[in-house]
Design a protein around this motif. Structure first.
Motif, short mmCIF file in Angstrom:
data_model
loop_
_atom_site.label_atom_id
_atom_site.label_comp_id
_atom_site.label_asym_id
_atom_site.label_seq_id
_atom_site.Cartn_x
_atom_site.Cartn_y
_atom_site.Cartn_z
N CYS A 118 25.60 -30.27 39.99
CA CYS A 118 24.74 -29.08 39.99
C CYS A 118 23.57 -29.31 40.93
N GLY A 119 22.81 -28.26 41.20
CA GLY A 119 21.74 -28.31 42.17
C GLY A 119 20.56 -29.17 41.76
N VAL B 91 26.30 -32.27 46.80
CA VAL B 91 25.66 -31.53 45.70
C VAL B 91 26.37 -30.18 45.56
N TYR B 92 26.91 -29.93 44.37
CA TYR B 92 27.59 -28.66 44.08
C TYR B 92 26.53 -27.65 43.62
N ARG B 93 26.45 -26.51 44.32
CA ARG B 93 25.40 -25.54 44.04
C ARG B 93 25.90 -24.14 44.37
N LYS B 94 25.86 -23.27 43.36
CA LYS B 94 26.30 -21.88 43.53
C LYS B 94 27.73 -21.79 44.07
N GLU C 135 24.63 -26.91 54.39
CA GLU C 135 24.44 -26.20 53.13
C GLU C 135 25.49 -25.12 52.99
#
Length: 542
Positions: A441-442, A456-459, A483
């Protein structure tokens, strides 16, 4: 020799100053396209070479240096692998041949190999001390990284008992401090505390340091990895700041007299050498040696074995003969899973049974167990552990994926991606160990941005970071390079980055150093992420 292949010079350049390097060594260095060596040694000979590439690595990276040399020679280059002293005395010659042998190399069809000799430390240090190595001598390395200490201790014991002049190599380091103490204790059983000892650090180099001391007092002085310790025998003596060992235990020449009592043709006659071995009878008169042992025709142990052999009609081996076996040690890592950090009691039991009494188990900060155990059946061990749902992974200079616990599985969306990366890229052999940090997660609370590659896994997309320096007083986070990568873009991009690094990095070159050197990985340009405050270097040990 295959004419399309290159050549490997394994060069011993002596103590390090240009006056004591051989002409052949200089010729080999100047012919070479690549120079490969320990960074301190590279600095000593850098002014002598014109190679297009100089690869310097750390102290314990000997195997990777040998592998890189073979790789470059196979590609048609001329390569010099350098060692201080003589390359065949605790140097790189043996390792280069071991790597070649594993590849099925032959002298007829493989790359050419030339071992270029140099002055070993026992010789260069002896010349500074005077003449301490004038009689039978031996060299013993106190480094137990590759040789069991029990074997080293036996060799020290045997050398002490036999009254050899002894040169101790690699006597002490920042982490190995006890070995030199144990060596002294062993030798004091056989030598006088006043036995002359010479400590020579960095012979013939700018910071050369020489200490004359005794066996009893030698540990009161500074001894390190760059020190050679020369210990005299029972006849060695001090004279005018020199250490001198007589040529023999008996005087064949009348020293101090202008006229010798025996003429040259008389000195080698039997009556002039009553201590020598009789060539007809195979016997020698006792009483002339300084270490006198009771004469014994046959020991009681040998007699007992001879009697048992006659009764049983079988040849029995004497258990006291030194027969040091070469032990196969299997090293690997074990984890309960990429996302799972819990190891179950049954898995621990299976792991403990596999390790047995002789293996070791070390927990690492990467949520893995590092296992070392003597075995000649690694496949059986792996099968047993995998049947208990444990993941078995290679160790060393390979790709490792280190994932967070995904908040104990509550944020599980990205777990399949982490497992796919581990399955596809984990264990790939590289110039240096590479960690991929994965955060689910972020929040990035698992510090993925402080790994060689951070994800980093985000959205439902991925941010990518490259080139952290994870340790040291100048440590820094990785450079953010992308990103919002789509999930199907991540694995192909990681694969390309790792393939590029594997192909082009120097041995032992961390990813952040490679990124800094080449300035671009794939389409990502390098930006300096290091601290802008001047930090004084803190070298370890010598």
């Amino acid at each position: 020799m295959n004419k399309n292949k290159g050549k490997i010079f394994v060069v011993g350049f002596g103590p390090g100053d240009s006056e004591h390097i051989t002409k052949r060594a200089i010729d080999a260095l100047q012919q070479s396209d690549y120079i490969i060596g320990y960074k301190t040694y590279v600095e000593l000979i850098e002014h002598l070479v014109t190679a297009k590439s100089i690869v310097s690595t750390g102290m314990t990276e000997e195997v990777s240096r040998a592998q890189e040399a073979v790789k470059q020679a196979e590609a048609g280059n001329i390569v010099s692998v350098i060692s201080s002293g003589d390359s065949g005395v605790y140097g790189m010659a043996g390792l280069v041949y071991e790597v070649l042998v594993e590849m099925g190399w032959t002298e007829k069809d493989g790359v050419a190999v030339e071992i270029v000799p140099g002055i070993s430390a026992i010789n260069s240090c002896a010349s500074i001390l005077g003449a301490p190595v004038m009689h039978d001598s031996c060299t013993i390395s106190l480094s137990d990284h590759l040789t069991p200490w029990t074997v080293i201790a036996k060799r020290i014991e045997a050398a002490g008992m036999a009254d050899f002049v002894i040169a101790l190599y690699n006597p002490k380091s920042g982490r190995r401090t006890r070995q030199i103490v144990e060596a002294q204790n062993i030798l004091l059983k056989y030598r006088s505390p006043d036995t002359p000892v010479g400590l020579v650090k960095s012979a013939y180099r700018e910071n050369q340091n020489v200490v004359l001391t005794t066996l009893a007092e030698m540990l009161e002085h500074d001894i390190g990895m760059l020190t050679t310790v020369i210990i005299g025998n029972s006849s060695t003596f001090f004279y005018d700041n020199k250490i001198i060992t007589p040529r023999g235990y008996q005087r064949k020449y009348t020293l101090g007299e202008g006229k010798q009592s025996l003429k040259p043709h008389q000195r080698l006659k039997k009556e002039a050498e009553p201590w020598a071995l009789d060539q007809d009878t195979g016997e020698a008169q006792s009483g002339y040696e300084q270490i006198v042992k009771p004469k014994q025709e046959i020991s009681s142990v040998d007699m007992a074995f001879k009697a048992l052999s006659m009764v049983t009609k079988t040849e029995l081996e004497n258990p006291f003969l030194v027969q040091q076996p070469i032990e196969d040690v299997f090293e690997f890592a074990v984890s309960p899973g990429v996302a799972n950090k819990m190891i179950m009691p049954e898995q621990m039991r299976v792991l403990a049974e596999a390790i047995g009494e002789k293996g070791t188990l070390e927990y690492t900060p990467d949520h893995r167990f590092l296992v070392k155990l003597p075995t000649d059946q690694p496949e059986t061990i792996v099968k047993k552990l995998e049947q208990s749902n444990l993941i078995v992974m290679p160790v060393g200079d390979v790709v490792n994926l280190k994932a967070c616990d995904f908040c104990y599985g509550e944020k599980a969306d990205s777990i399949p991606y982490a497992e796919e990366i581990a399955a596809k890229l984990g264990g790939i052999k590289l110039p240096k160990e590479l960690h991929i940090g994965f955060n689910g997660c972020g929040m990035a609370c698992y510090r993925a941005v402080f790994d060689d590659i951070g994800i980093v896994y985000r959205k439902k997309k991925f941010d990518l970071f490259i080139g952290a320096k994870p340790v040291g007083r100048t440590a820094h986070a990785a450079q953010p390079v992308a990103e919002g990568l789509e999930p199907d873009q991540l694995l192909p991009l990681l694969t390309k980055i790792i393939e590029e690094y594997k192909e082009n990095a120097h041995p032992n070159e961390r990813l952040f150093k490679y990124f800094k050197r080449v300035k671009k990985i794939q389409h990502f340009n390098y930006h300096d992420m290091s601290s802008k405050i001047e930090v004084e270097p803190a070298p370890c040990g010598d």
